[in-house]
Design an enzyme around this catalytic site. Structure first.
Site: not given
Ligand SMILES: [Mn+2]
Length: 482
Positions: A175, A234, A283
């Protein structure tokens, strides 16, 4: 078919009746959040806010906020179907590696070639995310949400933070609190790859280039949240999930590779000499996370597509949209856990446990101490190290059936014998431990005990009705006058 970009996914959702457009003008301060909170609680549709006050861009939220939409995001029938696909692949790779035979393994491998190809990222030269290059626009041009009343400010809640160090690349979701038009907090926890890379820059005293992508193919968005081992980019995982290599491009101010079809790319840097108070933030634990010092992102340039959609989410008391992203993680990573720890039958992370607080695992128990072995296995596995409470039940118990789990645990547990206390790392968001990021995790062995674990009394069986009588009653049900 893989989605081309976020807007392709949005129109697919709309055609499937999974998206609601809202044309009334709304405020990014609390109003959108209050609407989304209510919709997420009811597992309602994805929302597209067409007019956000003071912003030229529409805002999409709750795109992944149900099991169905999360599966659609991964081009799958269901999360379990996707998990089976992954499980079959892992099982095949394992057996091929153990028992390699060119006459069998190579022909078997050929149909799996598209999987291998999906891991190759492709570089685009005229990417969508650079249709417009804007050096004047800052954070103020974006409809950044202020989610909860006591939040420290507005926050980017779905940023894909792209970083690189020594040839290793990472894309994580951290965030970002907007301080002003040009700066934002960079909330990467010490355990995360982005923070680990940043540490290297700090040691060298170098400024770290950072690019933040907003709005991509949902497989890319999900991949940024997946608990991959460090060093696995990723974008490779995103390619694998979408069944087609992810497309990237070079950022305009650095050599960072960013998702080519993003709605926006925020290019800038983080200076290791600088930090600033970040938070509080409503959160995903359902509490405000406490303010803390974090590094600062300096925005230099926004590149974007011509008519971009700004993506957002809110977190809070579960269930929220992130629960479904975590459910995907629970399902997709289970085959790998089972491969490494074969006594695991199934595993559940109840939403109330907000993922790092509770894991319920069912096991096929064969030897004394096996429940403890599984607890320590889980505490040793990547982000599962944060798990504050692990409950182990026997294989016949469905860990997703919370009433069954509670009934077993309340009955089966002896406090002296069955509790394991283990000091170790905790999630940065945990507020219960005396020290941040370090504290005591608890394991509860709710499995059946025998003499080999010191339980010399007989262990009773749980009740089940005689099957033949049950069948008879079913047949005669109307005769009883019901
Ligand atoms: Mn990673």
């Amino acid at each position: 078919m893989a989605y081309r970009n976020l807007q392709d996914f949005i129109s697919t959702l709309e055609k499937a009746g999974e998206l609601k457009r809202i044309s009334a003008e709304v405020d990014a301060r609390l109003e959108i959040s209050a609407i989304a909170d209510r919709v997420m609680r009811e597992e309602g549709p994805a929302l597209l806010f067409e007019q956000v006050r003071h912003s030229p861009y529409p805002l999409a939220i709750n795109l992944l906020g149900s099991e169905r939409r999360m599966a659609m995001a991964l081009n799958a029938e269901s999360l379990d179907a996707k998990a089976r696909e992954i499980g079959d692949l892992i099982a095949w790779a394992w057996s091929a590696a153990r028992d390699f035979n060119p006459f069998r393994t190579i022909p078997e491998a050929l149909p799996k070639l598209p999987v291998a190809l999906s891991l190759i990222t492709r570089t685009k030269s005229h990417p969508l995310c650079q249709e417009v290059i804007d050096d004047d626009a800052g954070f103020d041009s974006l409809p950044v949400l202020t989610c909860w009343p006591e939040d420290g400010g507005p926050f980017l809640t779905l940023p894909l933070v792209c970083t690189e160090d020594g040839g290793k690349r990472n894309m994580g979701m951290y965030r970002m609190q907007v301080y002003d038009n040009r700066t934002a907090g960079m909330h990467w926890h010490v355990h995360k790859d982005g923070a680990h890379f940043f540490q290297k820059y700090r040691e060298r005293g170098e400024r770290m280039p950072v690019a933040v992508a907003l709005g991509c193919d949902p497989a890319v968005i999900y991949a940024a949240t997946a608990p991959l081992p460090e060093g696995i980019w990723e974008m490779f995982f995103a390619g694998f999930l979408r069944g087609k290599g992810a497309e990237v491009c070079k950022a305009t101010l650095s050599d960072l590779l960013v998702p080519a079809d993003a709605e926006f790319i925020l290019e800038g840097y983080v200076d290791p000499a600088e930090s600033r108070m970040e938070g509080p933030f409503g959160d995903h634990t359902g509490f405000y996370s406490l303010p803390e010092e974090y590094p600062v992102f300096h925005l230099q340039r926004i590149t974007r597509r011509k008519n971009p959609v700004y993506p957002a989410t809110i977190v809070g008391i579960p269930p929220k949209e992130d629960c479904w992203m975590a459910r995907a993680t629970e399902r997709l990573f289970l085959p790998l856990l089972k491969q490494l720890c074969p006594e695991i039958v199934d595993l559940a992370m109840p939403f109330e446990g907000v993922f790092h607080n509770c894991v319920i695992v069912s096991i096929e128990k064969r030897f004394p101490g096996q429940a403890r072995k599984v607890m320590h296995f889980l505490w040793g596995m990547g982000q599962l190290m944060y798990t504050k409470c692990i409950i182990v039940v026997d294989g016949e118990v469905n860990p997703h059936h919370s009433s069954d789990v509670a009934w077993r645990a309340f009955n089966n547990v002896d406090g002296k014998r069955d509790l394991v206390l283990s000091d170790g790392p905790l999630d940065a968001l945990d507020h219960s431990s005396p020290l941040p990021r370090f504290g005591c995790r608890i394991g509860i062995d709710a499995t059946r005990k025998g003499p080999d674990e010191g339980h010399t009394r007989p262990w009773p069986s749980p009740l089940t009705m005689d099957a033949a009588v049950e069948e008879l009653v079913r047949r005669r049900w109307k005769e009883y006058g019901f």
